[in-house]
Scaffold this active site. Structure first.
Site, PDB file in Angstrom:
ATOM      1  N   LYS A 259      34.692  40.915  35.691  1.00  0.00           N
ATOM      2  CA  LYS A 259      35.754  41.146  34.706  1.00  0.00           C
ATOM      3  C   LYS A 259      37.113  41.059  35.408  1.00  0.00           C
ATOM      4  CE  LYS A 259      32.681  42.360  31.591  1.00  0.00           C
ATOM      5  NZ  LYS A 259      32.147  41.344  30.753  1.00  0.00           N
TER       6      LYS A 259
ATOM      7  N   SER B  53      31.473  36.187  29.116  1.00  0.00           N
ATOM      8  CA  SER B  53      32.595  37.104  28.931  1.00  0.00           C
ATOM      9  C   SER B  53      33.866  36.703  29.672  1.00  0.00           C
ATOM     10  CB  SER B  53      32.206  38.522  29.346  1.00  0.00           C
ATOM     11  OG  SER B  53      32.072  38.615  30.743  1.00  0.00           O
TER      12      SER B  53
END
Length: 182
Positions: free
Chosen positions: A78, A40
């Protein structure tokens, strides 16, 4: 065992215990190592990268952070996009925060790999996703850099600040490459 040997052994035990206490304190309160799992955050952070996470750093917009996943018993890595009070919108693959357009240079490689007609990030507003016009106090809005596969705030909503483990400060991997972060 002689008196001299007992003193030497006692000295070694004290040194080892002191070192263990220092390591525990530093790792628990200052920084901790972690391993990136998944794609990700590609290409900046890749599956298997070893990272050092600072537990004392202030979190700012666009920092990479590690936090307790709200939907799993694991940690996610993230990028912080929205801070408390921010209005977030994505329109035509351009990020708008509080009405101002922001460049996202960390997405350049991912955007270059797309067909001309495809967007890396679908259009959205924060209100469409969480039912609020701004990021609530005590929360963050996070996105992965590899937006096509990232499980992030677009899916699970904003994350509580108290779930943040820390800010990514250093990446090791491959071993001949060390990258430091602000």
């Amino acid at each position: 065992m002689g008196n001299k040997a007992k003193k030497e052994l006692y000295s070694w035990i004290k040194s080892i215990l002191l070192a263990a206490v220092i390591v525990f304190i530093v790792r628990y309160f200052v920084f901790t190592p972690s391993i990136v799992v998944g794609q990700s955050m590609m290409p900046n952070l890749q599956d298997g990268n070893r990272i050092i996470v600072s537990k004392l750093s202030d979190i700012k917009r666009f920092d990479e952070i590690v936090f307790q996943a709200p939907d799993a018993d694991e940690h996610y890595v993230k990028r912080v996009i929205g801070l408390p009070g921010d209005h977030i919108e994505m329109k035509n693959d351009v990020l708008y925060i509080n009405g101002k357009a922001y460049k996202e240079p960390y997405l350049k490689a991912n955007k270059e790999d797309l067909p001309a007609s495809q967007k890396l990030t679908e259009d959205f507003t924060l209100e469409d996703q969480i039912g609020k016009k701004e990021v609530p106090k005590g929360y963050l809005y996070v996105l992965g850099d590899n937006r096509l596969v990232s499980k992030d705030s677009r899916i699970f909503g904003v994350i509580p600040m108290d779930s943040v483990v820390g800010k990514v400060k250093m990446r090791f991997w491959p071993f001949n490459e060390i990258k430091f972060f602000k």
